[in-house]
Design a protein around this motif. Structure first.
Motif, PDB file in Angstrom:
ATOM      1  N   SER A 178      -1.440  10.371   1.614  1.00 38.16           N
ATOM      2  CA  SER A 178      -1.887  10.163   2.995  1.00 38.16           C
ATOM      3  C   SER A 178      -0.720  10.314   3.958  1.00 38.16           C
ATOM      4  CB  SER A 178      -2.508   8.765   3.135  1.00 38.16           C
ATOM      5  OG  SER A 178      -3.562   8.612   2.221  1.00 38.16           O
ATOM      6  N   THR A 179       0.432   9.807   3.521  1.00 41.34           N
ATOM      7  CA  THR A 179       1.626   9.918   4.352  1.00 41.34           C
ATOM      8  C   THR A 179       1.930  11.389   4.625  1.00 41.34           C
ATOM      9  OG1 THR A 179       2.496   7.903   3.324  1.00 41.34           O
ATOM     10  CG2 THR A 179       4.073   9.282   4.501  1.00 41.34           C
ATOM     11  N   LEU A 180       1.875  12.170   3.560  1.00 36.80           N
ATOM     12  CA  LEU A 180       2.167  13.607   3.686  1.00 36.80           C
ATOM     13  C   LEU A 180       1.173  14.291   4.638  1.00 36.80           C
ATOM     14  CD1 LEU A 180       3.648  16.182   2.723  1.00 36.80           C
ATOM     15  CD2 LEU A 180       2.005  16.308   0.837  1.00 36.80           C
TER      16      LEU A 180
ATOM     17  N   ASN B   6       0.185  -0.287   3.070  1.00 32.32           N
ATOM     18  CA  ASN B   6       1.032  -1.220   3.791  1.00 32.32           C
ATOM     19  C   ASN B   6       2.046  -1.738   2.786  1.00 32.32           C
ATOM     20  OD1 ASN B   6       2.248  -3.264   5.173  1.00 32.32           O
ATOM     21  ND2 ASN B   6       0.328  -4.202   5.917  1.00 32.32           N
ATOM     22  N   GLU B   7       3.285  -1.333   2.943  1.00 27.74           N
ATOM     23  CA  GLU B   7       4.285  -1.642   1.927  1.00 27.74           C
ATOM     24  C   GLU B   7       4.524  -3.137   1.806  1.00 27.74           C
ATOM     25  OE1 GLU B   7       7.718   0.762   2.148  1.00 27.74           O
ATOM     26  OE2 GLU B   7       6.564   2.595   2.300  1.00 27.74           O
ATOM     27  N   ALA B   8       4.277  -3.836   2.906  1.00 34.28           N
ATOM     28  CA  ALA B   8       4.516  -5.275   2.865  1.00 34.28           C
ATOM     29  C   ALA B   8       3.547  -5.989   1.933  1.00 34.28           C
ATOM     30  CB  ALA B   8       4.388  -5.846   4.279  1.00 34.28           C
TER      31      ALA B   8
ATOM     32  N   GLN C  43      -4.046   0.539  -4.147  1.00 34.66           N
ATOM     33  CA  GLN C  43      -4.797   1.749  -3.733  1.00 34.66           C
ATOM     34  C   GLN C  43      -5.310   1.593  -2.307  1.00 34.66           C
ATOM     35  OE1 GLN C  43      -8.401   2.476  -5.900  1.00 34.66           O
ATOM     36  NE2 GLN C  43      -8.150   4.697  -5.716  1.00 34.66           N
ATOM     37  N   THR C  44      -5.104   2.647  -1.498  1.00 32.27           N
ATOM     38  CA  THR C  44      -5.529   2.620  -0.101  1.00 32.27           C
ATOM     39  C   THR C  44      -6.757   3.496   0.123  1.00 32.27           C
ATOM     40  OG1 THR C  44      -3.203   2.439   0.447  1.00 32.27           O
ATOM     41  CG2 THR C  44      -4.720   2.912   2.259  1.00 32.27           C
ATOM     42  N   THR C  45      -6.688   4.707  -0.372  1.00 31.78           N
ATOM     43  CA  THR C  45      -7.770   5.674  -0.111  1.00 31.78           C
ATOM     44  C   THR C  45      -8.864   5.543  -1.161  1.00 31.78           C
ATOM     45  OG1 THR C  45      -6.134   7.174   0.822  1.00 31.78           O
ATOM     46  CG2 THR C  45      -8.293   8.097   0.290  1.00 31.78           C
ATOM     47  N   LYS C  46     -10.082   5.259  -0.674  1.00 32.06           N
ATOM     48  CA  LYS C  46     -11.242   5.198  -1.574  1.00 32.06           C
ATOM     49  C   LYS C  46     -12.195   6.323  -1.163  1.00 32.06           C
ATOM     50  CE  LYS C  46     -12.188   2.196  -4.123  1.00 32.06           C
ATOM     51  NZ  LYS C  46     -11.953   2.222  -5.600  1.00 32.06           N
TER      52      LYS C  46
HETATM   53  N1  GTP Z   1       9.328   7.559  -2.915  1.00 29.99           N
HETATM   54  C1  GTP Z   1       8.573   7.952  -1.927  1.00 29.99           C
HETATM   55  N2  GTP Z   1       7.667   7.137  -1.429  1.00 29.99           N
HETATM   56  C2  GTP Z   1       6.893   7.562  -0.439  1.00 29.99           C
HETATM   57  C3  GTP Z   1       7.007   8.818   0.097  1.00 29.99           C
HETATM   58  N3  GTP Z   1       6.052   8.955   1.077  1.00 29.99           N
HETATM   59  C4  GTP Z   1       5.416   7.816   1.116  1.00 29.99           C
HETATM   60  N4  GTP Z   1       5.929   6.959   0.221  1.00 29.99           N
HETATM   61  C5  GTP Z   1       5.427   5.665  -0.003  1.00 29.99           C
HETATM   62  O1  GTP Z   1       4.418   5.634  -0.939  1.00 29.99           O
HETATM   63  C6  GTP Z   1       3.520   4.560  -0.701  1.00 29.99           C
HETATM   64  C7  GTP Z   1       2.115   5.013  -0.705  1.00 29.99           C
HETATM   65  O2  GTP Z   1       1.869   5.834   0.366  1.00 29.99           O
HETATM   66  P1  GTP Z   1       0.508   6.422   0.657  1.00 29.99           P
HETATM   67  O3  GTP Z   1       0.663   7.499   1.648  1.00 29.99           O
HETATM   68  O4  GTP Z   1      -0.459   5.350   1.015  1.00 29.99           O
HETATM   69  O5  GTP Z   1       0.111   6.977  -0.730  1.00 29.99           O
HETATM   70  P2  GTP Z   1      -1.231   7.513  -1.208  1.00 29.99           P
HETATM   71  O6  GTP Z   1      -1.015   8.435  -2.303  1.00 29.99           O
HETATM   72  O7  GTP Z   1      -1.989   8.055  -0.061  1.00 29.99           O
HETATM   73  O8  GTP Z   1      -1.968   6.200  -1.749  1.00 29.99           O
HETATM   74  P3  GTP Z   1      -3.483   6.057  -2.182  1.00 29.99           P
HETATM   75  O9  GTP Z   1      -4.263   6.571  -1.077  1.00 29.99           O
HETATM   76  O10 GTP Z   1      -3.653   4.622  -2.388  1.00 29.99           O
HETATM   77  O11 GTP Z   1      -3.673   6.817  -3.407  1.00 29.99           O
HETATM   78  C8  GTP Z   1       3.934   3.987   0.625  1.00 29.99           C
HETATM   79  O12 GTP Z   1       4.648   2.776   0.417  1.00 29.99           O
HETATM   80  C9  GTP Z   1       4.830   5.029   1.203  1.00 29.99           C
HETATM   81  O13 GTP Z   1       5.887   4.500   2.032  1.00 29.99           O
HETATM   82  C10 GTP Z   1       7.953   9.696  -0.408  1.00 29.99           C
HETATM   83  O14 GTP Z   1       8.107  10.845   0.036  1.00 29.99           O
HETATM   84  N5  GTP Z   1       8.740   9.180  -1.427  1.00 29.99           N
END
Ligand code: GTP
Length: 800
Positions: A79-81, A94-96, A101-104
């Motif tokens: 999601s971040t990407l 939310n890292e805190a 899992q965030t995305t359902k």
């Molecule tokens: N090591 C690392 N961590 C990252 C990077 N980008 C994001 N994170 C962290 O990874 C964690 C999950 O981020 P999300 O974007 O929610 O990951 P996600 O894959 O979408 O998660 P789900 O939707 O739950 O599967 C967060 O704590 C982010 O800060 C990265 O490039 N490197």
């Protein structure tokens, strides 16, 4: 960021037309323009098309949009990407609160820079549980089916480890893709591997080679469907690789790499632009919702997912929808309503064809605009069906127009034909019915066909918009009217011919009867009858051509006229031999012989005239004439076979005056003749007893002498003087009036006595000599004499 889940906290901007129970299926956030397309319960959102129109504004983009999905393990920064690459606002962990899992399900949002739909897919966890693997496979299949690019999110340190999570992920992607039944030439899918926390200690090319080798190895171990055994991985996939440094530990490098990668997804002019045309799934934007929904439904139901078939089904579905939308459009409804109003008042709408063709062309243009993007075979078929439906929709209005054309043409035909026939009658020329009918009929039929053709839809099939029914009605009605007018015209023609023929015949018959009865009279009358028949035959033969009459018809007309002329002749004869008419005619014959001499001068009877002999001869002539008039006494052959062979012919008709009438007429004639005879006799006495002029002259002369004698005689003179004296005294005493009255009465009585005496002696006294009383007395005397004369006649008739 608002995250609405219905029920509980629905946004004010939520589409009011979507029922609550449907909204309950998905979470959405109109502010952030994101929608949970596959919800937590793995159901497809019912408001995707709503989002496509209202929030993403892509419904009318056609093929000008792209779809990218992200696939990878849970909580690996997917999601971040996406948020960084496309400016979306997907939930991130939310890292805190720790890694969870965030995305359902699957969320969709639109890129802030381009027409790109971005799918954030629930992360895989590499678990062994069936339900986990099931959704992993289904979401992968769904992503591959609808996306051009699938981002596979992997950490660098996991590349080459081939641990369970990666193995499962990649195997799933390649394996499910085979279920799409894609054929060679169909759009490929780009697997864009994003290596996260890329350190560059191992060059990207090495990592790329490692992953590629691994993919090829997996591909070779997969069971391919029949016909696809020899297919290569690259027949279905394009492989891309990018490396992204650590987001926290190499922030600047990370940001720089993200920016570069962002360009690859947003700038079509970039050399390494990822959305290549060969990747596009060719699903028009307005069909995306239906397409994605159908795909998900089949995947959910674990049915085979034949993508080509699916695109065809989509084309079917969308073309139907497009057609329906056009049918509901106001311009179509209003245009047709205007036409309907025109034809419903019985008017032939001149611009009918132009209007319907314009309306249909515009509808087809609108259909083409959206429908032509779908499967071409389906689209062409649906286009033809749409045209046909339009034609069916407009058919009742067209039929009403045809009915109006038919009525108008029939009215024009009737009026023109009647006018043509009337013109012939006015011009006094034989009616040329055939000429008029042919011309106006051709005009009516051609006008109908031209009107029907100009009102047609240009491409409609003949059997769909057929004017044959109304044309048949037109022809039928034309024939009915023609027959009716022809019958009327024939009647007029027959009456005209009969009128001329019978008129001439009657003149001849009258002339012949008036010139006296003779043996040749009937032959002459029948000759006139024959002349009339010949005239009629000639006229029928001539005028029948104008009616294109058959030989049978001509014969029927001739036979009708023959009989009518015969009955007219009989009627004329009956009329001319009616009691008063025949008596007048007999009297004429009698008078000719009795009262007029051979030179036609009235006779003055003398005592020595043979009056009895004249009377007998004249009476005999009249009797003979009566016998001739009473019966058409000629051989029946002379009347003609056509008449005597007619069933209606009664041989008794040759008796013109029946016996009972004949007797009556004879008696009446005798009485009249005898009256004339008596008058003749009396006129003979009067002529001989007339007072001679010399007698009147003698009386005058004798009267003068006596007057002279009174003057010269003293006695008479004295008496005269006395009378004059008495007169004078009477005048003086006012006795003149009474005396005058007494004298006047006395003189009148004496005069009357004298005149009566004279008349009794056969002396005719001049009228001026009579007093009014004398005239009255004479009138009475004449009446008495006439009565006596009648009595005398009656007595003679009785004797006779
Ligand atoms: N090591 C690392 N961590 C990252 C990077 N980008 C994001 N994170 C962290 O990874 C964690 C999950 O981020 P999300 O974007 O929610 O990951 P996600 O894959 O979408 O998660 P789900 O939707 O739950 O599967 C967060 O704590 C982010 O800060 C990265 O490039 N490197």
């Amino acid at each position: 960021m608002a995250d609405h889940t219905v029920p509980g906290g629905a946004s004010d901007e939520s589409p009011s037309e979507v029922p609550d129970k449907e909204l309950r299926f998905s979470r959405f956030d109109p502010v952030d323009q994101r929608l949970q397309i596959i919800n937590d319960d793995k159901n497809f959102s019912p408001i995707v098309s709503e989002y496509m129109k209202k929030h993403w504004h892509l419904a009318n983009s056609g093929f000008n949009y792209n779809i990218v999905a992200v696939f990878g393990s849970q909580s690996t920064g997917k999601s971040t990407l996406l948020n960084r690459l496309f400016g979306t606002n997907f939930d991130v962990m939310n890292e805190a609160s720790g890694r969870q899992q965030t995305t359902k399900g699957i969320w969709v949002s639109k890129s802030d820079e381009s027409n790109t739909l971005v799918l954030d897919v629930e992360g895989t966890d590499g678990g062994e549980r069936f339900e986990d693997q099931d959704f992993e496979r289904k979401s992968a299949l769904f992503s591959l089916a609808i996306s051009e690019v699938v981002i596979v999110n992997m950490y660098e340190n996991n590349v080459g480890l081939y641990n369970g999570a990666n193995l499962g992920l990649l195997k799933t992607v390649l394996d499910v893709n085979l279920q799409l039944f894609q054929q060679a030439g169909n759009p490929k899918t780009c697997l864009h591997f994003v290596i996260r926390d890329f350190t560059n200690q191992t060059p990207l090319e090495r990592l790329q080679a490692t992953v590629t080798t691994y993919l090829e190895k997996i591909w070779s171990t997969l069971n391919k469907p029949a016909g696809k055994e020899d297919c290569s991985l690259y027949d279905f996939f394009v492989l891309n690789f990018s490396g992204l440094p650590h987001k926290i530990f190499a922030r600047e490098a990370f940001e720089s790499a993200v920016a570069k990668l962002r360009t690859r997804f947003s700038d079509p002019t970039a050399l390494d632009y990822v959305f290549l045309p060969v990747l596009h799934k060719r699903v028009p934007a307005d069909g995306f919702s239906s397409f994605a929904h159908d795909i998900w439904e089949r995947i959910s139901a674990s049915k085979e997912l034949d993508l080509p078939t699916q695109t065809q089904l989509l084309a079917e579905h969308r073309c139907e929808e497009i057609a329906k939308e056009i049918f509901d459009e106001e311009f179509l409804v209003e245009s047709i309503a205007a036409l309907k109003r025109g034809v419903e008042v019985g008017r032939v709408v001149e611009e009918f064809g132009e209007v319907v063709n314009n309306v249909v062309d515009e509808c087809i243009m609108k259909f083409d605009e959206n429908g032509s993007r779908y499967n071409s075979i389906v689209y062409k078929r649906k286009r033809a069906e749409f045209y046909k439906r339009m034609a069916t929709y407009l058919l009742p209005v067209y039929n009403a127009q045809l009915t109006n054309i038919t009525k108008t043409r029939i009215a024009a035909f009737s009026a023109s034909l009647s006018a043509g026939l009337a013109a012939d009658v006015d011009a006094g020329v034989p009616i040329n019915f055939a000429k008029h009918t042919t011309a106006v009929r051709r005009e009516a039929e051609n006008s109908f066909l031209a009107g029907a053709a100009s009102s047609r839809l240009s491409q409609v099939a003949d059997d769909e918009w057929s004017a044959a029914g109304q044309y048949g009605q037109l022809v039928e009605e034309i024939e009915r009217i023609s027959a009716e007018l022809r019958s009327g015209a024939v009647d007029k023609m027959l009456k005209a011919v009969e009128g001329l023929a019978v008129g001439n015949m009657n003149d001849n018959v009258l002339g012949r009867m008036n010139s006296g009865a003779s043996v040749g009279m009937w032959v002459s009358i029948l000759e006139s009858f024959k002349e009339a028949l010949d005239f009629e035959e000639l006229q029928i033969q001539k005028r029948g051509q104008g009616f294109e009459a058959s030989a049978e018809e001509l014969e029927l007309w001739k036979s009708t006229l023959r009989w009518q002329t015969w009955t007219s002749l009989l009627e004329t004869l009956k009329k001319e031999t009616a009691d008063d008419a025949i008596l007048a005619r007999l009297k004429g014959i009698f008078d000719n012989k009795f009262r007029y001499d051979e030179q036609g001068i009235p006779r003055l009877w003398n005592l020595d005239d043979p009056i009895d002999s004249y009377f007998a001869s004249a009476t005999e002539d009249a009797e003979k004439a009566l016998s001739i008039f009473a019966k058409l006494d000629v051989p029946l052959k002379l009347i003609g076979d056509n008449i005597i062979d007619d069933q209606r012919f009664d041989p008794a008709c040759v008796t013109i005056i029946p016996a009972n009438r004949l007797q009556n007429i004879r008696e009446r004639f005798k009485r009249d003749a005898q009256t004339l005879f008596v008058e003749a006799k009396r006129s003979m006495v009067v002529t001989t007893a007339k007072i001679p002029p010399w007698f009147i002259a003698l009386t005058l002369v004798l009267g003068w002498n006596e007057f002279m004698m009174v003057l010269f005689n003293p006695v008479y003179f004295a008496l005269l003087a006395i009378f004059l004296g008495i007169g004078y005294l009477s005048w003086q005493m006012g006795m003149v009036g009474p005396a005058y009255q007494v004298a006047k009465v006395t003189v009148r009585e004496v005069t009357n006595q004298a005149i009566e005496k004279l008349e009794n002696n056969g002396v005719e006294v001049p009228e001026f000599m009579r007093s009014s009383q004398a005239s009255e007395r004479k009138r009475k005397s004449t009446v008495v004499k006439r009565v006596e004369s009648v009595n005398e006649n009656i007595e003679m008739t009785k004797i006779d």
